[in-house]
Structure formats: C-alpha cells, structure tokens
Design an enzyme around this catalytic site. Structure first.
Site, mmCIF file in Angstrom:
data_model
loop_
_atom_site.group_PDB
_atom_site.id
_atom_site.type_symbol
_atom_site.label_atom_id
_atom_site.label_comp_id
_atom_site.label_asym_id
_atom_site.label_seq_id
_atom_site.Cartn_x
_atom_site.Cartn_y
_atom_site.Cartn_z
ATOM 1 N N GLU A 42 -9.334 0.810 0.679
ATOM 2 C CA GLU A 42 -10.590 1.342 0.166
ATOM 3 C C GLU A 42 -10.990 0.454 -1.003
ATOM 4 O O GLU A 42 -10.168 0.203 -1.887
ATOM 5 C CB GLU A 42 -10.434 2.786 -0.344
ATOM 6 C CG GLU A 42 -11.780 3.345 -0.784
ATOM 7 C CD GLU A 42 -11.694 4.624 -1.619
ATOM 8 O OE1 GLU A 42 -10.598 4.986 -2.077
ATOM 9 O OE2 GLU A 42 -12.753 5.250 -1.825
ATOM 10 N N ARG A 267 5.976 3.876 1.005
ATOM 11 C CA ARG A 267 5.338 2.828 0.220
ATOM 12 C C ARG A 267 6.340 2.202 -0.738
ATOM 13 O O ARG A 267 7.391 2.764 -1.022
ATOM 14 C CB ARG A 267 4.162 3.403 -0.558
ATOM 15 C CG ARG A 267 4.545 4.575 -1.461
ATOM 16 C CD ARG A 267 3.540 4.845 -2.588
ATOM 17 N NE ARG A 267 2.230 4.362 -2.324
ATOM 18 C CZ ARG A 267 1.214 5.117 -1.914
ATOM 19 N NH1 ARG A 267 1.390 6.402 -1.749
ATOM 20 N NH2 ARG A 267 0.034 4.590 -1.713
ATOM 21 N N LYS A 277 -3.741 3.456 -8.007
ATOM 22 C CA LYS A 277 -5.003 2.846 -8.426
ATOM 23 C C LYS A 277 -5.667 3.666 -9.525
ATOM 24 O O LYS A 277 -6.305 3.114 -10.415
ATOM 25 C CB LYS A 277 -5.934 2.695 -7.215
ATOM 26 C CG LYS A 277 -5.703 1.398 -6.466
ATOM 27 C CD LYS A 277 -6.862 1.051 -5.549
ATOM 28 C CE LYS A 277 -6.690 1.684 -4.199
ATOM 29 N NZ LYS A 277 -7.673 1.187 -3.205
#
Length: 562
Positions: A42, A267, A277
């Site tokens: 994104e 992850r 983020k």
RNA sequence: UGGGGAGUGGCCAAGUGGUAAGGCACUGGCCUUUGGAGCCAGGUACCGAAGGUUCGAAUCCUUCCUCCCCAGCCA
C-alpha cells in the site's frame, strides 16, 4: 562493487514450507505448473526491511519456478496514499535488485471491475446497502464471544439496493452516510464473515483515478479479486490475514472466478527497531528522526543511506528462513550479513575520528615519504595506493594510554607498535596542557622498519592506523547506534528511544584519497568500521556515515575487565 | 472467552516414526602489518507440559499450558 546486484552470487537459499506447497501443487497439477506471485504494497509509507522479506519470498518463488511476480500497488484508500510513496517504493524494490517486468499493476485499475462484481453480488442477493452509522455497525457486529445481529437494512430488495448503490457511486451521499456490505452471517464465529463492508464513501481525490470515484473498495473486497484478475496462483501474505482467507474464498466462490491459493507466513521482525509503518511515520512526523531515509530508520531508504547493501539485506532474508511462527531476529544477524558483504567489497582507507598528535622526534623535519597501502586484502584486484608519511601524525586518541591496563597492546610510554604500512615507533614521552590533557605524544621511529617489518624479526603486538598531519583532510563523521534501547520497543516505543542513536563528530581527519569518495561507494576505515558518503556532503565538507563497526574484540575484553 | 495460528539450545530454523542439520550469538585455540578477515574446536537441546500407542516418537493419539492475530466505513 556492482556484484551487489547479482542475485545469483553464491546465495544459499534453503527450501521452505511455501515451496513445499508449490511443489505439491505442481505435482497434482492444480495450477498447471504455473506460478504467479505478487508483491502488493500500500503506498502509504516507505518500505522497510520487513517488507524485503515478503519482496524476496514473492520474487524468488516466481524465479525458482520460472513464473513471474507482479508489483501491484494496493491503492484502495486515497485518504492515506500518495504518489511520493509509489515512487519511493518503486525505487526501493529496484535497488533491492528485483525485476517485475515492464508493467506495474494497480488495484485502482480494477475499480470498474470491482464495482461490477459488487453489482453482481447485489443481484445475487448477497450484498446490501446499509445506512447504519459506523458506531452502530460496530455495536451490531457483536463481540468475540457474542454473535452479532442483523442490520435493519439487511433485507432490502435487490432493486432498492441497486438504486442505492448507484446513488452511492454517483455522489448522492456524504462520506459515511452508508456503505455496501456483503450478506454473509452475523453469527459467524469468524468476525470477518459478519457482513463485512465492501465499499465506503470517500469524497477524496485518488492519486491515479482523480475524482472519478467517490466510493472506494475495502482491502478485503479488492485484494483477493485483484489477485484473481492477475491470475495469481500463490498469494503469499502475512499471518494476520489467515482469518480473512475464508472471506476471500467466499467472494471468489460467489463470483465464480479463479481461486489463487493464499499462503500465510510470519513477517520479519528485528530487535532494537520497530517494523510498523504507523510507528515509523510517527517517528518522522514528530521529528524523532530526520525523515524516512534517516540512516537510523529500518526503511530501505534509510538503510541505503546508512550504507547497507541490497546483498546484505537479501542475505538476511534468505538466511532467516520462512515459517509460520512469529519471532524476532536479532539485529546482530543483519550486522553479520552487512559485514560479510562489505569485508569482501569495501576499499580500505585511513581515517582518524578522535585525533591526537604524534611527533616522531628523530624523523627529519620537512621530509615526506610515500608509503604503499593495500586497498583490499580480500581482493587483490583492488590494487594499492600511495599515502604520505611525515614527522607529525595523527593517531586515534584511544590508541594511546599513559597508564595502560592489562592486555592493552597499543601505544604507551616505552611500548613499540607498528604504524600500518609505515614504521615501528616507540613512545618516549607526552606533552600536556595546563589542564593535564595530553596534546602531543612523542615517539622515535626505527628507520629499518620501513613498510612495517623489522629486519631483525622482532614483533609488535599492535598495528595502528595513522594520518600525516599536514596532509590530512577534514570531514564530518556521523556515528549511528540502535534507535531504541529496548530489544522489543513495543507500544511504548517513544519512551524507548536511544538518546545516543546519533553522534556527530564534526572534525575528523581522513586520508587524501578519500576526498574523491562518491555516493553509493563503501569504505572500510581501517580498524574502525564501514562508512559511506552521506548526500548531505558538500564540496568543501565531506560527511561520512558509519554503516556498522568492525567486530571489536578489544571492546569485549574491556567489558570483561570492567 | 468464540474463531484462527504457533510452540525444537540465547535468537532464527531443519526435521514429517528410527534415535536432534545449519546460520547468528557466545566460549576457547590457531593465524594475522586491521584486537578486522580467515581457520579449528566447543555447549550433554530430556524437541511447551503430562499421559498414551509403539521394539522405537520432536514426529502418531489424548488432555493441558503459554504466546500471537481478529470485534476499522485501515491494509
């Protein structure tokens, strides 16, 4: 130095459970032997090293099976996304060394198709326009242990829903006035299946579609179908989407379109940093760091500016394995891969960060000799260079001790050490200022030891780096340390910030050869660490960033003695 | 708590019924014109726990414990 973009250079990539699954599919013929993956960021921030794990897995999986990996921007929320991030992400993935062909994909390219599919669901009687407020929707959703209840708008007719959805699209409603929802099961134990929102109204310009739309698809509604449209076979994502898989499958089934296989993996997390983020953006917005590319940031742009190589980052991804268990990799592992890469490729140079003057009292005044220095002992082809030697030198202040402790092998009164590539010297005394601070170290040299070896075979226990004082150039050096003092900063990360994460040394000395240093080149300052030129540098004032220190055995000995 | 996942040495992680790979870190030693690099060696890992099946289990069964994710009109 360009070998860093060669993906095939001696990389050992152990197999993993994702590839086991692909092997099974290939054996059963599920996708006809085809493998198509995708990396779907994104564009609401810059990529960080955690993303490189997903990037690497997706691109390497495609490469391993002779398939392809699409770069697709999941740009479904114009309120948070910007062109700046799209550009940054493209640059970062290129830099990492991956190639996605000539086409860049965007979820926004599928807005029309997604809209038509939503109409299809309405016609099938499994989607409806809901006028409940956001708060009400939350209340109606129930909790983890209690089922939700149906919205009073849930049973509107197909015709009414069609008309209402059309009005949503044409801008007849304000933001938040209503949404389009899937009609699934408000009592499902999987909360994702309790009539999820498909479309929300957002009167906001989109970086790519401008004002064409005022309704935007939710991620859950867009993601699976985007994969389907692109013919993705293996949709690799992180663990938190595991519970969404039944929803994606439901959509695909309702629509009767191609089913990718979603595979979830853990992850990458690293100690002493944050990998969210949201948190990284906060560090930037609140000025705790200089920007997304601050060398202390775990962003790819930050690591790049710090001097990390794509090779080192890829190595970390390859060597930390792919699994489903959530863990945290120690930052030491990354430090190892960057040292390993830089040791082989970085040119050696001399720099004195915290200088103290040394006067060779028996060396002729005015004489300047040239000594030859090896550019990289790990790579003979890197050749040699010449450096000036004279009566007045700089050495590292910490390389001299008037009253040395045990196991200190460096310079001290009466001790003999080697000046690398030059001469053996013995300290004969010191000059102090009024405060008792040592301002000069006096030494004698042995002319017989030119080049650094004694004809009589005597040995020294230490070799020091040095600079000829009249020839030394000045530079600023920025030393970076971990951004946080806690291995796992957590929610309270701002209170775990390391106040000493940046040390600026304004007046360091570097050898003349370093004046020609260029951006993107990597150097080892001998006995200190790896450094690279910072873009803040100006013609008159070079600035070097410390990428990582050399392993420091002496520091460990000191710690043990303390 | 309902649902979905995971638990193998300090940190990652192989292993999928036959008696515990590898990497990082750490500890010794060798070597060294970077206390760098390199080389050699080392750690009784009772495989989350307890039962059970089996000649034999980290691997199969049962129960339990711990940790992570989900209640955005974020992704």
């Amino acid at each position: 130095m360009n070998a860093q973009n060669n993906l095939t250079e001696n990389e050992t990539r152990p197999s993993n459970f994702v590839w086991d699954i692909v092997d099974e599919h290939n054996a059963s013929g599920r996708f006809g032997g085809q493998v198509i993956t995708r990396f779907p960021p994104e564009p609401n921030g810059y990529l960080h090293i955690g993303h490189s794990k997903a990037i690497s897995l997706n691109f390497e999986t495609a490469r391993r099976y002779g398939g392809k990996c699409n770069l697709r921007f999941d740009d479904t929320n114009p309120a948070k996304e910007e062109q700046e991030y799209i550009d940054g992400i493209i640059e970062d993935i290129r830099w990492l060394g991956f190639d996605w062909g000539d086409k860049i994909y965007y979820a926004s390219d599928y807005f029309r198709q997604l809209y038509e599919w939503a109409v299809q669901l309405i016609k099938q009687g499994v989607a409806y326009v809901d006028h409940l407020s956001a708060d009400e929707i939350r209340e109606y959703r129930g909790t983890l242990t209690e089922p939700g209840k149906n919205s009073p708008y849930r049973d509107r007719s197909v015709e009414e829903n069609l008309a209402l959805f059309e009005k949503m699209k044409s801008g007849d409603f304000k933001d938040g006035e209503c949404v389009l929802r899937a009609k699934i099961d408000m009592a499902s134990p999987n909360i994702n299946l309790r009539d999820p929102v498909l479309y929300r109204i957002l009167h906001e310009a989109h970086p790519r579609t401008g004002n064409q739309w005022c309704i935007y698809p939710m991620y859950d509604w867009a993601h699976g179908q985007s994969d389907s449209i692109e013919g993705v076979t293996h949709s690799i994502c992180t663990l938190e989407f595991e519970a969404h898989r039944p929803l994606y499958d439901w959509f695909l089934d309702q629509l009767g379109i191609h089913h990718p296989q979603q595979i979830e993996f853990a992850r990458l997390n690293l100690t002493y940093t944050v990998m969210s983020k949201r948190m990284l953006k906060q560090l930037v917005d609140e000025g705790h760091v200089g920007g997304w590319n601050d060398p202390r940031m775990p962003t790819l742009s930050g690591l790049r500016r710090r001097g990390y190589t794509p090779k080192a980052i890829r190595d970390l991804c390859d060597r930390t394995g792919v699994a489903k268990s959530n863990g945290v990799v120690e930052i030491e592992h990354l430090e190892h891969t960057i040292r390993q890469d830089l040791n082989r490729h970085a040119l050696r140079r001399m720099a004195v960060l915290d200088p103290i003057k040394v006067v060779i009292v028996n060396y002729p005044k005015g004489l300047v000799e040239e000594v030859e220095m090896i550019n990289n002992p790990e790579d003979e082809s890197a050749g040699t260079r010449k450096a000036p030697f004279s009566r007045e030198l700089y050495i590292e202040r910490e390389d001299f001790m008037e009253d040395p402790p045990r196991k200190f092998f460096r310079l001290s009164p009466g001790s003999e050490v080697r000046l690398r590539y030059a001469y053996f010297i013995i300290c004969t005394g010191v000059i102090k200022d009024a405060d008792g601070k040592i301002v000069e170290v006096h030494c004698t040299y042995d002319p017989e030891t030119r080049g650094g070896n004694a004809p009589d075979g005597r040995k020294v226990k230490a070799t020091l780096h040095w600079l000829s004082a009249p020839h030394a150039r000045t530079a600023e050096v920025r030393l970076y340390d971990r951004l946080f003092v806690e291995p796992e900063p957590g929610k309270d990360f701002l209170n775990a910030l390391n106040p000493d994460s940046l040390t600026v040394l304004g007046h360091c000395y570097i050898e003349p050869a370093l004046i020609d240093a260029g951006l993107g080149e990597h150097y080892q300052f001998e006995r200190i660490g790896y450094f690279c030129l910072d873009p803040d540098s100006t013609d008159g004032k070079p600035i070097f960033n410390r990428t990582v220190t050399l392993r420091d055995t002496w520091a460990k000995i000191q710690q043990k003695q303390a």
